[in-house]
Motif scaffolding. Sequence first.
Motif, PDB file in Angstrom:
ATOM      1  N   THR A  37      34.595  76.157  59.279  1.00  0.00           N
ATOM      2  CA  THR A  37      33.233  76.257  59.593  1.00  0.00           C
ATOM      3  C   THR A  37      32.308  75.626  58.610  1.00  0.00           C
ATOM      4  O   THR A  37      32.719  75.669  57.299  1.00  0.00           O
ATOM      5  CB  THR A  37      32.781  77.696  59.887  1.00  0.00           C
ATOM      6  OG1 THR A  37      33.528  78.367  60.760  1.00  0.00           O
ATOM      7  CG2 THR A  37      31.393  77.766  60.235  1.00  0.00           C
ATOM      8  N   VAL A  38      31.634  74.628  58.976  1.00  0.00           N
ATOM      9  CA  VAL A  38      30.923  73.670  58.128  1.00  0.00           C
ATOM     10  C   VAL A  38      29.603  74.556  57.770  1.00  0.00           C
ATOM     11  O   VAL A  38      29.040  75.172  58.399  1.00  0.00           O
ATOM     12  CB  VAL A  38      30.577  72.556  58.798  1.00  0.00           C
ATOM     13  CG1 VAL A  38      29.428  71.740  57.687  1.00  0.00           C
ATOM     14  CG2 VAL A  38      31.750  71.681  59.175  1.00  0.00           C
ATOM     15  N   ARG A  39      29.341  74.462  56.110  1.00  0.00           N
ATOM     16  CA  ARG A  39      28.488  75.294  55.543  1.00  0.00           C
ATOM     17  C   ARG A  39      27.510  74.164  55.031  1.00  0.00           C
ATOM     18  O   ARG A  39      28.411  73.646  54.036  1.00  0.00           O
ATOM     19  CB  ARG A  39      28.812  76.417  54.707  1.00  0.00           C
ATOM     20  CG  ARG A  39      29.430  77.618  55.576  1.00  0.00           C
ATOM     21  CD  ARG A  39      28.542  78.403  56.494  1.00  0.00           C
ATOM     22  NE  ARG A  39      29.205  79.341  57.291  1.00  0.00           N
ATOM     23  CZ  ARG A  39      29.123  79.481  58.423  1.00  0.00           C
ATOM     24  NH1 ARG A  39      28.302  78.580  59.018  1.00  0.00           N
ATOM     25  NH2 ARG A  39      29.587  80.418  59.102  1.00  0.00           N
ATOM     26  N   GLY A  40      26.361  74.264  55.120  1.00  0.00           N
ATOM     27  CA  GLY A  40      25.401  73.044  54.453  1.00  0.00           C
ATOM     28  C   GLY A  40      25.391  71.932  54.967  1.00  0.00           C
ATOM     29  O   GLY A  40      25.569  71.756  56.200  1.00  0.00           O
ATOM     30  N   THR A  41      24.544  70.976  54.546  1.00  0.00           N
ATOM     31  CA  THR A  41      24.115  69.793  55.090  1.00  0.00           C
ATOM     32  C   THR A  41      24.399  68.613  54.476  1.00  0.00           C
ATOM     33  O   THR A  41      24.042  67.322  54.862  1.00  0.00           O
ATOM     34  CB  THR A  41      22.519  69.882  54.772  1.00  0.00           C
ATOM     35  OG1 THR A  41      22.155  69.733  53.534  1.00  0.00           O
ATOM     36  CG2 THR A  41      21.832  70.941  55.692  1.00  0.00           C
ATOM     37  N   ARG A  48      26.945  69.459  61.021  1.00  0.00           N
ATOM     38  CA  ARG A  48      25.865  70.334  60.862  1.00  0.00           C
ATOM     39  C   ARG A  48      26.438  71.626  60.115  1.00  0.00           C
ATOM     40  O   ARG A  48      27.459  72.081  60.643  1.00  0.00           O
ATOM     41  CB  ARG A  48      25.027  70.514  61.727  1.00  0.00           C
ATOM     42  CG  ARG A  48      24.183  69.019  62.249  1.00  0.00           C
ATOM     43  CD  ARG A  48      23.311  69.095  63.123  1.00  0.00           C
ATOM     44  NE  ARG A  48      23.675  68.070  64.179  1.00  0.00           N
ATOM     45  CZ  ARG A  48      23.255  67.993  65.403  1.00  0.00           C
ATOM     46  NH1 ARG A  48      22.376  68.771  66.027  1.00  0.00           N
ATOM     47  NH2 ARG A  48      23.762  66.951  65.940  1.00  0.00           N
ATOM     48  N   ASP A  49      25.458  72.513  59.668  1.00  0.00           N
ATOM     49  CA  ASP A  49      25.807  73.673  59.107  1.00  0.00           C
ATOM     50  C   ASP A  49      26.052  74.702  60.558  1.00  0.00           C
ATOM     51  O   ASP A  49      25.260  74.689  61.503  1.00  0.00           O
ATOM     52  CB  ASP A  49      24.482  74.380  58.455  1.00  0.00           C
ATOM     53  CG  ASP A  49      24.591  75.862  57.950  1.00  0.00           C
ATOM     54  OD1 ASP A  49      24.032  76.786  58.516  1.00  0.00           O
ATOM     55  OD2 ASP A  49      25.615  75.805  57.160  1.00  0.00           O
ATOM     56  N   GLY A  50      27.257  75.279  60.552  1.00  0.00           N
ATOM     57  CA  GLY A  50      27.737  76.168  61.543  1.00  0.00           C
ATOM     58  C   GLY A  50      28.692  75.482  62.446  1.00  0.00           C
ATOM     59  O   GLY A  50      29.358  76.061  63.242  1.00  0.00           O
ATOM     60  N   PRO A 154      35.130  79.221  55.754  1.00  0.00           N
ATOM     61  CA  PRO A 154      33.960  78.362  55.634  1.00  0.00           C
ATOM     62  C   PRO A 154      34.283  77.289  54.573  1.00  0.00           C
ATOM     63  O   PRO A 154      35.094  77.322  53.717  1.00  0.00           O
ATOM     64  CB  PRO A 154      33.061  79.559  54.840  1.00  0.00           C
ATOM     65  CG  PRO A 154      34.154  80.493  54.271  1.00  0.00           C
ATOM     66  CD  PRO A 154      35.273  80.636  55.100  1.00  0.00           C
ATOM     67  N   GLU A 156      32.130  74.127  52.615  1.00  0.00           N
ATOM     68  CA  GLU A 156      30.649  73.535  52.070  1.00  0.00           C
ATOM     69  C   GLU A 156      29.627  74.751  51.460  1.00  0.00           C
ATOM     70  O   GLU A 156      29.408  75.546  52.315  1.00  0.00           O
ATOM     71  CB  GLU A 156      30.166  72.703  53.099  1.00  0.00           C
ATOM     72  CG  GLU A 156      28.885  72.057  52.593  1.00  0.00           C
ATOM     73  CD  GLU A 156      29.541  70.855  51.733  1.00  0.00           C
ATOM     74  OE1 GLU A 156      28.824  70.804  50.585  1.00  0.00           O
ATOM     75  OE2 GLU A 156      30.396  70.269  51.817  1.00  0.00           O
ATOM     76  N   ARG A 157      29.243  74.446  50.359  1.00  0.00           N
ATOM     77  CA  ARG A 157      28.063  75.337  49.855  1.00  0.00           C
ATOM     78  C   ARG A 157      27.036  74.697  49.893  1.00  0.00           C
ATOM     79  O   ARG A 157      26.052  75.084  49.664  1.00  0.00           O
ATOM     80  CB  ARG A 157      28.715  75.731  48.541  1.00  0.00           C
ATOM     81  CG  ARG A 157      29.918  76.913  48.602  1.00  0.00           C
ATOM     82  CD  ARG A 157      29.734  78.232  49.175  1.00  0.00           C
ATOM     83  NE  ARG A 157      30.632  78.866  49.112  1.00  0.00           N
ATOM     84  CZ  ARG A 157      31.024  80.066  50.096  1.00  0.00           C
ATOM     85  NH1 ARG A 157      30.228  79.715  51.227  1.00  0.00           N
ATOM     86  NH2 ARG A 157      32.208  80.475  50.054  1.00  0.00           N
ATOM     87  N   ARG A 158      27.311  73.333  49.691  1.00  0.00           N
ATOM     88  CA  ARG A 158      25.871  72.646  49.513  1.00  0.00           C
ATOM     89  C   ARG A 158      26.445  71.216  50.064  1.00  0.00           C
ATOM     90  O   ARG A 158      27.380  70.751  49.964  1.00  0.00           O
ATOM     91  CB  ARG A 158      25.684  72.473  48.048  1.00  0.00           C
ATOM     92  CG  ARG A 158      24.573  71.806  47.787  1.00  0.00           C
ATOM     93  CD  ARG A 158      24.136  71.828  46.226  1.00  0.00           C
ATOM     94  NE  ARG A 158      25.025  70.796  45.813  1.00  0.00           N
ATOM     95  CZ  ARG A 158      24.613  70.042  44.579  1.00  0.00           C
ATOM     96  NH1 ARG A 158      23.341  70.301  44.064  1.00  0.00           N
ATOM     97  NH2 ARG A 158      25.272  69.251  43.903  1.00  0.00           N
TER      98      ARG A 158
END
Length: 158
Positions: A37-41, A48-50, A154, A156-158
């Motif tokens: 799951t992608v987290r962040g932009t 995309r996030d989510g 998850p 990506e944090r940022r």
Amino acid sequence: MMRSRKPGARSLAGVAMLLGTVLAAAAVFRHRMIVVTVRGTSMAPTYRDGDRVLVRRTTRLVPGQVIVVEQPAPGGRWATVPLPRGARAAAMTARTWLIKRVTSVGTPPNDAVWLLGDNAEDSFDSRHMGWVPRPRVLGVVVRPRRPHRRSALPAERR
């Protein structure tokens, strides 16, 4: 005199062989593929996030591919040893992962990659952490999947 076989015995054996093949393929698939799951932009607008992506576990990389890599600890050092090749998903959840695009492979240092986020203004990437050692790569994004409520690894944090 020739013995006659029971009707369907041959087809039952064929079904059993097919089932065994499917189960073996599923076991290989489970160890080679993982949903993240992608987290962040940092990869917007591509991801995309989510968003959820299917990742093939490999370290064979070429420029232009989107990959998932382990995020280094603050200061650019690695707080853990690289994951073993056949590590299960449970071992991966304790680590922080990033999704980035490969821009360079195999230049000095030879066993490393240079990564950038598609959204350069909001991306923690090789401009901040330097070359990423190939053993820190989880794998290559094969295709996006629709967002889903169940949890996935998850990234990506940022």
